[in-house]
Design an enzyme around this catalytic site. Structure first.
Site, mmCIF file in Angstrom:
data_model
loop_
_atom_site.group_PDB
_atom_site.id
_atom_site.type_symbol
_atom_site.label_atom_id
_atom_site.label_comp_id
_atom_site.label_asym_id
_atom_site.label_seq_id
_atom_site.Cartn_x
_atom_site.Cartn_y
_atom_site.Cartn_z
ATOM 1 N N SER A 161 -98.078 -31.637 22.747
ATOM 2 C CA SER A 161 -96.904 -31.335 21.926
ATOM 3 C C SER A 161 -97.113 -31.875 20.519
ATOM 4 C CB SER A 161 -95.653 -31.992 22.536
ATOM 5 O OG SER A 161 -94.547 -31.904 21.660
ATOM 6 N N TYR A 174 -91.194 -39.452 26.059
ATOM 7 C CA TYR A 174 -91.837 -38.138 26.135
ATOM 8 C C TYR A 174 -93.018 -38.074 25.163
ATOM 9 C CZ TYR A 174 -92.285 -33.036 25.521
ATOM 10 O OH TYR A 174 -92.755 -31.754 25.424
#
Length: 267
Positions: A161, A174
């Protein structure tokens, strides 16, 4: 759930055209019921691959819709519900895929969990452990189980990501996992390269998937993705080509790479 989203995401249902680039390949995609995973499943199937998808049992409706698109592409889908937090379930996913398809060539480690964090002091231990188990433990368990079944020419693709490179404080745990997946990808590529197995990552930017409204950002969702140079969130369909490329023979000399699909945001 996808049905609750407004507007509805585009997974390439009407737009993706396959060209046989993955003909005869056998793929396992985690989080394949919706979002990026669904887009990859549709694309892989239309490129000629047999596709297994893993998902949580309460996501059965989304999984069945994805299965319908795989069937439409001319393949029998393999649906594998369960919780990736379980090490045994990860082992079973690989075993069932390998036994049903007679092998495993493509492993897409895509499933992830995130929640909005008000600050480090408000990070519950139980939820932190869930993020770690789904986003990090499961990829290790799955790769460890899959590699013995993978032959030269196989490919492992992780979903990292933009958060792994430009982390948001509200997604601290995360973001940690997405940065760790980059290290995992590069280390595994170095290990498996001599065996002819390539390992790469895709790093999405802001993509409109069920993960976003489920994160707990009611005030942020309307403006989601507007801070990118392109000025909007991406659609899952706009990721599919990156995964197909990395899975195909066109990327035969690509390993240990991180392919950004970020709307112009830099890694």
């Amino acid at each position: 759930m996808t049905a609750r989203m407004a507007p509805q995401p585009d997974h390439g249902e009407q737009s993706y055209r396959g060209g046989g680039r993955l003909q005869g390949r056998r793929a396992l995609i985690t989080g394949g019921d919706s979002g990026i995973g669904r887009a990859v499943a549709i694309a892989f199937a239309r490129e000629g691959a047999r596709v297994a998808i893993s998902y949580l049992p309460n996501e059965q409706a989304d999984a069945e819709e994805t299965a319908g698109w795989i069937t439409d592409a001319g393949h029998d889908p393999l649906l594998l519900p369960g919780d990736l937090q379980s090490e045994q379930h990860c082992i079973d996913l690989v075993r069932e895929t390998e036994q049903t398809f007679g092998g495993l060539d493509l492993l897409v480690l895509n499933a992830a969990y995130q929640r909005d964090r008000g600050g480090i002091e408000q990070l519950p231990t139980e939820d932190f452990e869930r993020v770690m188990r789904v986003n990090l433990f499961a990829p290790v368990f799955l790769a460890r189980a899959a590699v013995p079944h993978m032959e030269a020419g196989s490919s492992i693709i992780t979903t990292s990501s933009i958060q792994g490179f430009d982390p948001s404080c509200s997604l601290v745990d995360y973001a940690m996992t997405k940065a760790a997946l980059v290290a995992f990808t590069k280390a595994l590529a170095a290990e498996l390269g001599p065996r002819g197995i390539r390992v790469n990552a895709v790093a999405p930017g802001p993509i409109w998937t069920p993960l976003i409204p489920a994160t707990g950002w009611p005030d942020h969702v309307p403006d989601f993705g507007h801070d990118t140079p392109i000025g909007r969130a991406g659609q899952p369909a706009e990721l599919a080509g990156a995964y197909v490329y990395l899975a195909s023979d066109e990327a035969s000399y690509v390993s240990g790479a991180v392919l950004p699909v970020t709307g112009g945001m830099g890694l």
